[in-house]
Design a protein around this motif. Structure first.
Motif, PDB file in Angstrom:
ATOM      1  N   TYR B  42       0.895  -1.174   0.000  1.00 20.21           N
ATOM      2  CA  TYR B  42       0.000   0.000   0.000  1.00 20.21           C
ATOM      3  C   TYR B  42       0.924   1.213   0.000  1.00 20.21           C
ATOM      4  O   TYR B  42       1.809   1.313   0.853  1.00 20.21           O
ATOM      5  N   MET B  43       0.823   2.074  -0.990  1.00 19.94           N
ATOM      6  CA  MET B  43       1.750   3.213  -1.088  1.00 19.94           C
ATOM      7  C   MET B  43       0.997   4.513  -1.219  1.00 19.94           C
ATOM      8  O   MET B  43      -0.013   4.583  -1.924  1.00 19.94           O
ATOM      9  N   GLU B  44       1.491   5.519  -0.529  1.00 15.97           N
ATOM     10  CA  GLU B  44       0.974   6.881  -0.686  1.00 15.97           C
ATOM     11  C   GLU B  44       2.075   7.699  -1.342  1.00 15.97           C
ATOM     12  O   GLU B  44       3.172   7.818  -0.788  1.00 15.97           O
ATOM     13  N   VAL B  45       1.793   8.213  -2.517  1.00 15.80           N
ATOM     14  CA  VAL B  45       2.785   8.972  -3.287  1.00 15.80           C
ATOM     15  C   VAL B  45       2.301  10.420  -3.413  1.00 15.80           C
ATOM     16  O   VAL B  45       1.306  10.691  -4.105  1.00 15.80           O
TER      17      VAL B  45
END
Lengths: 82, 82
Positions: B42-45
């Motif tokens: 899960y990535m927040e960019v």
């Protein structure tokens, strides 16, 4: 069957070396607009139950005991039809 | 500022040893109702842009080039206010 979708992320105050490494790699690839990257875990847990309330309680227990390291990580989850 | 929320998961056909290990540990802890566990990223960019259309294109490129191994992983993402 129900399914829990669990998100485990590092607390804001905790350094994210993996995120920093990915940010650096994205910059190297030419994606200069990337200001920050935070990386966490995404889990799908299939549950042999149809009792939504019980599922919420049990998944919270699973997160507290195993799925998240609550010293440095936050977790949240949702219960969906499985 | 916009933010991309990126989900990277193993394809259904691909074995998930990490998921199996977590399932085994949950069973050992007494959570017998757990039928299956699949683990992904899960990535927040964070993106220094307000151009939503351009962000969609660029994040797709980032996923194809770096964030996901498209041979064994699927990815999906959403663009939110950052």
């Amino acid at each position: 069957m129900l399914k829990a979708i669990v998100y485990v992320t590092l607390r804001e105050s905790v350094l994210d070396p993996q995120g920093s490494a990915v940010k650096g790699a994205l910059h190297t690839l030419g994606f200069a607009e990337v200001a920050d990257v935070r990386i966490g875990k995404y889990m799908e847990v299939a549950l042999e139950t149809d009792d939504r309330e019980q599922a919420v309680e049990r998944v919270r227990e699973m997160a507290e005991k195993l799925l998240a390291n609550t010293v440095i990580e936050d977790y949240r989850f949702e219960i969906v039809e499985g």
